[in-house]
Design an enzyme around this catalytic site. Structure first.
Site, mmCIF file in Angstrom:
data_model
loop_
_atom_site.group_PDB
_atom_site.id
_atom_site.type_symbol
_atom_site.label_atom_id
_atom_site.label_comp_id
_atom_site.label_asym_id
_atom_site.label_seq_id
_atom_site.Cartn_x
_atom_site.Cartn_y
_atom_site.Cartn_z
ATOM 1 N N GLY A 7 0.836 -1.193 0.000
ATOM 2 C CA GLY A 7 0.000 0.000 0.000
ATOM 3 C C GLY A 7 0.871 1.243 0.000
ATOM 4 N N ALA A 8 1.388 1.603 -1.172
ATOM 5 C CA ALA A 8 2.368 2.684 -1.267
ATOM 6 C C ALA A 8 1.684 4.032 -1.485
ATOM 7 C CB ALA A 8 3.364 2.405 -2.389
ATOM 8 N N ALA A 10 0.310 7.599 0.919
ATOM 9 C CA ALA A 10 1.009 8.575 1.752
ATOM 10 C C ALA A 10 1.661 7.905 2.961
ATOM 11 C CB ALA A 10 0.044 9.669 2.186
ATOM 12 N N ASN A 102 -5.913 2.141 10.486
ATOM 13 C CA ASN A 102 -6.870 2.780 11.382
ATOM 14 C C ASN A 102 -8.074 1.884 11.618
ATOM 15 O OD1 ASN A 102 -5.480 5.234 11.750
ATOM 16 N ND2 ASN A 102 -6.322 6.080 9.867
ATOM 17 N N LYS A 205 -5.941 5.576 19.165
ATOM 18 C CA LYS A 205 -5.908 6.180 17.831
ATOM 19 C C LYS A 205 -7.313 6.341 17.269
ATOM 20 C CE LYS A 205 -4.314 7.760 13.959
ATOM 21 N NZ LYS A 205 -3.611 6.974 12.941
#
Length: 329
Positions: A7-8, A10, A102, A205
């Site tokens: 998952g390239a 940000a 997340n 988080k």
């Protein structure tokens, strides 16, 4: 150590840059113009502690890279079925897979202990695709604090100096394999503690996502502008209270810090990722960030009237924009 960041975008680009600086043999899996730029010109990360440049191997498919010592999954939750379908060529006999994401993770109740141990979350892992393709035995949990964005293809900007990745095993052990991933991250300038209470860190988080995500999505403004409104700031505090109550019902004590949590975000001119996705017309993490916590609240009998209302409105806005389809259980 061979580490593939799956998952390239940000976040993935930022972590890849840190790992490369820390001496890891880094590869990335991604797509689109950003991946092509990395492949052709390398990866640049502009951070508060300086500019990082690296040339990770860049691929669109796992079979271009082969088995790795570890994989770090940094995609957003809607992309997880594709990860499950494509990750196999990266997995050797001992390859660990860290999900640095997340929201409520698919593995949350595995090796949890108590009456909910082993519970499935079909909205997060439809059809047990991740469980079958990767398995709990390979899995390491993770959360990341790194407000960043892709400025242009091949260039990631990290917006703040307060950055870190937190890793932890589902069973609470402080494993050598988690430490092995943390070592090049730390050497690359990204603090990366390995902890025994990863579920508590997941909730800590998630509190930011629950508190600002629905409000910023509905206001279409960043956190600083949204929370400057006294009514919205008071609403954010109520959201934080309700989120903490859900966590407490699951045995995770976050304390009575709702006012302080919101205060820390009032000067942050950053758009939550869920709003960025809406603006770009991308699939949104509604299930993992907002809807699964609400399902758990209802099951546990935790009152969440403010969260219920705002998440309902946020889901309607997402559906109207074509960015969210309810998961199939």
């Amino acid at each position: 150590m061979r580490i593939c960041v799956y998952g390239a975008g940000a976040i993935g680009g930022h972590l890849a840059g840190r790992l490369a600086k820390g001496g890891a043999d880094v590869s990335v899996i991604g797509r689109g113009a950003h991946l092509e730029a990395i492949r052709e010109r390398g990866l640049t990360v502009r951070a508060k502690d300086g500019e990082l440049f690296s040339r990770p191997r860049a691929a669109t498919r796992a079979d271009e890279l082969g088995p790795q010592d570890a994989v770090i999954v940094t995609v957003k939750a809607p992309a997880l079925p594709a990860v499950a379908a494509g990750i196999a060529p990266l997995l050797g006999p001992e390859t660990a897979v860290a999900f640095v994401m997340n929201g409520i993770p698919w593995w949350y109740f595995d090796r949890h202990g108590g009456p909910m141990d082993g519970r499935r979350l079909p909205a997060i892992d439809p059809g047990d695709a991740l469980r079958r393709a990767i398995g709990v035995e390979r899995t390491i949990g993770g959360v990341v604090y790194s407000a960043c964005h892709v400025e242009s293809p091949g260039v990631v900007v990290s917006e703040h100096g307060d950055i870190r990745v937190i890793l932890g095993e589902p069973d609470g052990s402080l494993s050598a394999r988690a430490q092995a991933i943390a070592a090049p991250m730390e050497a690359g300038g990204m603090p990366c503690p390995v902890v025994a209470d990863i579920r508590n860190r997941v909730w800590a988080k998630l509190m930011g996502n629950l508190t600002t995500g629905p409000l910023c999505l509905l206001s279409r403004r960043d956190m600083k502008v949204t929370l400057a409104d006294p009514l919205l700031r008071a609403t954010a505090v109520r959201l934080a209270d309700e989120g903490a109550a859900i966590a407490a019902a699951l045995g995770q004590d976050l304390g009575n810090a709702s006012e302080q949590r919101v205060a820390r975000m009032t000067n942050t001119a950053h758009k939550p990722s869920i709003l960025q996705d809406l603006e770009l017309g991308r699939p949104m993490e509604m299930e993992a960030l907002l809807l699964e916590p609400l399902r758990l609240a209802r099951e546990l009998g935790v009152p969440t009237p403010t969260l219920e209302l705002l998440v309902h409105l946020a889901a309607q806005a997402a559906q109207a924009a074509g960015c969210h389809q309810p998961a199939v259980a």
